[in-house]
Design a protein around this motif. Structure first.
Motif, mmCIF file in Angstrom:
data_model
loop_
_atom_site.group_PDB
_atom_site.id
_atom_site.type_symbol
_atom_site.label_atom_id
_atom_site.label_comp_id
_atom_site.label_asym_id
_atom_site.label_seq_id
_atom_site.Cartn_x
_atom_site.Cartn_y
_atom_site.Cartn_z
ATOM 1 N N THR A 176 12.869 18.949 -32.539
ATOM 2 C CA THR A 176 11.343 19.266 -32.575
ATOM 3 C C THR A 176 10.756 17.968 -33.121
ATOM 4 O OG1 THR A 176 11.949 21.534 -33.098
ATOM 5 C CG2 THR A 176 9.694 20.803 -33.081
ATOM 6 N N TRP A 177 9.799 17.315 -32.437
ATOM 7 C CA TRP A 177 9.119 16.184 -32.697
ATOM 8 C C TRP A 177 7.750 16.478 -33.226
ATOM 9 C CZ3 TRP A 177 11.618 11.386 -32.277
ATOM 10 C CH2 TRP A 177 12.870 11.573 -31.596
ATOM 11 N N TYR A 178 7.536 15.516 -34.136
ATOM 12 C CA TYR A 178 6.155 15.935 -34.932
ATOM 13 C C TYR A 178 5.686 14.394 -35.014
ATOM 14 C CZ TYR A 178 7.319 20.484 -36.386
ATOM 15 O OH TYR A 178 7.765 21.692 -36.439
ATOM 16 N N ARG A 179 4.128 14.381 -35.135
ATOM 17 C CA ARG A 179 3.277 13.441 -35.633
ATOM 18 C C ARG A 179 2.644 13.927 -36.921
ATOM 19 N NH1 ARG A 179 -1.509 9.582 -33.612
ATOM 20 N NH2 ARG A 179 -1.226 7.949 -35.260
ATOM 21 N N ASN A 180 3.146 13.207 -38.115
ATOM 22 C CA ASN A 180 2.460 13.775 -39.261
ATOM 23 C C ASN A 180 2.947 15.587 -39.223
ATOM 24 O OD1 ASN A 180 1.819 11.488 -40.044
ATOM 25 N ND2 ASN A 180 -0.069 11.697 -38.830
ATOM 26 N N GLU A 181 1.702 16.101 -39.384
ATOM 27 C CA GLU A 181 2.098 17.619 -39.486
ATOM 28 C C GLU A 181 2.071 18.422 -37.959
ATOM 29 O OE1 GLU A 181 2.812 20.040 -42.123
ATOM 30 O OE2 GLU A 181 3.037 18.445 -43.604
ATOM 31 N N ARG A 182 1.713 17.765 -37.111
ATOM 32 C CA ARG A 182 1.395 18.175 -35.657
ATOM 33 C C ARG A 182 2.435 18.178 -34.896
ATOM 34 N NH1 ARG A 182 -0.535 17.009 -30.673
ATOM 35 N NH2 ARG A 182 -0.673 14.544 -31.429
ATOM 36 N N GLN A 183 3.023 19.339 -34.554
ATOM 37 C CA GLN A 183 4.238 19.289 -33.448
ATOM 38 C C GLN A 183 3.759 18.615 -32.110
ATOM 39 O OE1 GLN A 183 6.088 23.155 -33.185
ATOM 40 N NE2 GLN A 183 7.435 22.541 -31.183
ATOM 41 N N LEU A 184 4.539 17.882 -31.640
ATOM 42 C CA LEU A 184 4.201 17.335 -30.199
ATOM 43 C C LEU A 184 4.902 18.131 -28.983
ATOM 44 C CD1 LEU A 184 5.117 13.667 -31.109
ATOM 45 C CD2 LEU A 184 2.836 14.374 -31.177
ATOM 46 N N GLU A 185 3.958 18.225 -28.162
ATOM 47 C CA GLU A 185 4.277 19.044 -26.917
ATOM 48 C C GLU A 185 5.327 18.023 -26.090
ATOM 49 O OE1 GLU A 185 3.488 22.077 -26.614
ATOM 50 O OE2 GLU A 185 2.379 22.077 -28.489
ATOM 51 N N GLN A 186 5.861 18.554 -25.277
ATOM 52 C CA GLN A 186 6.702 17.900 -24.250
ATOM 53 C C GLN A 186 5.980 16.624 -23.542
ATOM 54 O OE1 GLN A 186 10.013 18.765 -24.212
ATOM 55 N NE2 GLN A 186 10.444 17.001 -22.986
ATOM 56 N N GLY A 187 4.872 17.005 -23.012
ATOM 57 C CA GLY A 187 4.196 15.785 -22.324
ATOM 58 C C GLY A 187 3.805 14.644 -23.293
ATOM 59 N N GLU A 188 3.826 14.962 -24.596
ATOM 60 C CA GLU A 188 3.645 13.930 -25.718
ATOM 61 C C GLU A 188 4.616 12.985 -26.102
ATOM 62 O OE1 GLU A 188 -0.037 15.126 -28.216
ATOM 63 O OE2 GLU A 188 1.569 17.077 -28.261
ATOM 64 N N LEU A 189 5.755 13.626 -25.529
ATOM 65 C CA LEU A 189 6.982 12.974 -25.977
ATOM 66 C C LEU A 189 7.301 11.374 -25.245
ATOM 67 C CD1 LEU A 189 9.349 15.979 -26.456
ATOM 68 C CD2 LEU A 189 7.887 14.728 -28.225
ATOM 69 N N ALA A 190 6.583 11.228 -24.279
ATOM 70 C CA ALA A 190 7.029 10.118 -23.587
ATOM 71 C C ALA A 190 6.980 8.804 -24.234
ATOM 72 C CB ALA A 190 6.261 10.066 -22.326
ATOM 73 N N GLY A 191 8.005 8.147 -24.523
ATOM 74 C CA GLY A 191 8.070 7.019 -25.252
ATOM 75 C C GLY A 191 8.149 7.029 -26.613
ATOM 76 N N VAL A 192 7.937 8.337 -27.193
ATOM 77 C CA VAL A 192 8.043 8.459 -28.653
ATOM 78 C C VAL A 192 9.351 7.946 -29.323
ATOM 79 C CG1 VAL A 192 8.216 9.938 -30.662
ATOM 80 C CG2 VAL A 192 6.324 10.205 -28.969
ATOM 81 N N ASP A 193 10.394 8.360 -28.582
ATOM 82 C CA ASP A 193 11.746 7.670 -29.106
ATOM 83 C C ASP A 193 12.049 6.314 -29.056
ATOM 84 O OD1 ASP A 193 14.292 8.473 -30.653
ATOM 85 O OD2 ASP A 193 15.386 8.307 -28.672
ATOM 86 N N GLU A 194 11.664 5.828 -27.929
ATOM 87 C CA GLU A 194 11.400 4.109 -27.906
ATOM 88 C C GLU A 194 10.601 3.649 -29.089
ATOM 89 O OE1 GLU A 194 10.929 6.159 -25.197
ATOM 90 O OE2 GLU A 194 12.828 6.168 -24.429
ATOM 91 N N LEU A 195 9.837 4.154 -29.376
ATOM 92 C CA LEU A 195 9.048 3.590 -30.456
ATOM 93 C C LEU A 195 9.685 3.420 -31.886
ATOM 94 C CD1 LEU A 195 5.533 5.565 -30.067
ATOM 95 C CD2 LEU A 195 6.115 3.184 -29.724
ATOM 96 N N ARG A 196 10.879 4.123 -31.885
ATOM 97 C CA ARG A 196 11.663 4.348 -33.179
ATOM 98 C C ARG A 196 12.420 3.167 -33.339
ATOM 99 N NH1 ARG A 196 15.697 9.070 -33.941
ATOM 100 N NH2 ARG A 196 16.605 8.001 -31.930
ATOM 101 N N PRO A 197 11.905 2.136 -34.401
ATOM 102 C CA PRO A 197 12.987 1.077 -34.513
ATOM 103 C C PRO A 197 14.097 1.485 -35.574
ATOM 104 C CG PRO A 197 10.938 0.864 -36.051
ATOM 105 C CD PRO A 197 10.714 2.049 -34.891
ATOM 106 N N GLU A 198 14.995 0.776 -35.279
ATOM 107 C CA GLU A 198 16.155 1.076 -36.448
ATOM 108 C C GLU A 198 16.021 0.640 -37.540
ATOM 109 O OE1 GLU A 198 18.893 3.023 -36.043
ATOM 110 O OE2 GLU A 198 18.060 3.641 -33.956
#
Length: 112
Positions: free
Chosen positions: A70-92
């Protein structure tokens, strides 16, 4: 209190560095979160959570294992449509330039 989404723990808190100190992360305020023992040990340093971004108000969270997350930005859960690109933003191992470019991406997409 613990800054993991939905957690209200106020004891056994630990400082977590978004950009790990072992990867040359510093002690700047934007790089630190307060996490309870569970979310720090079993979550962020286990396999049940991962967070990245800039504290305190621009932190992305993956809660749960990678396949069932389940993905969040701060305390707000992200909906499926908001997830595009989120994982790619994650730097190691993010550095300041990468974090700044992440902020520019979110501003351009209208999410401030």
């Amino acid at each position: 209190r613990c800054q993991a989404p939905g957690c209200t723990a106020r004891s056994r808190l630990q400082v977590h560095h978004l950009h790990y100190r072992s990867h040359q992360g510093g002690d700047e305020e934007w790089n630190k979160l307060s996490l309870c023992d569970f979310h720090h040990r079993e979550g962020e340093h286990g396999e049940l959570a991962h967070c990245w971004g800039r504290a305190p108000l621009d932190v992305y969270w993956r809660l749960g294992c990678e396949e069932l997350a389940t993905w969040y930005r701060n305390e707000r859960q992200l909906e499926q449509g908001e997830l595009a690109g989120v994982d790619e933003l994650r730097p190691e191992n993010p550095d300041m330039d990468e974090l700044e470019s992440m902020n520019e991406f979110r501003t351009e997409s209208g999410d401030e």
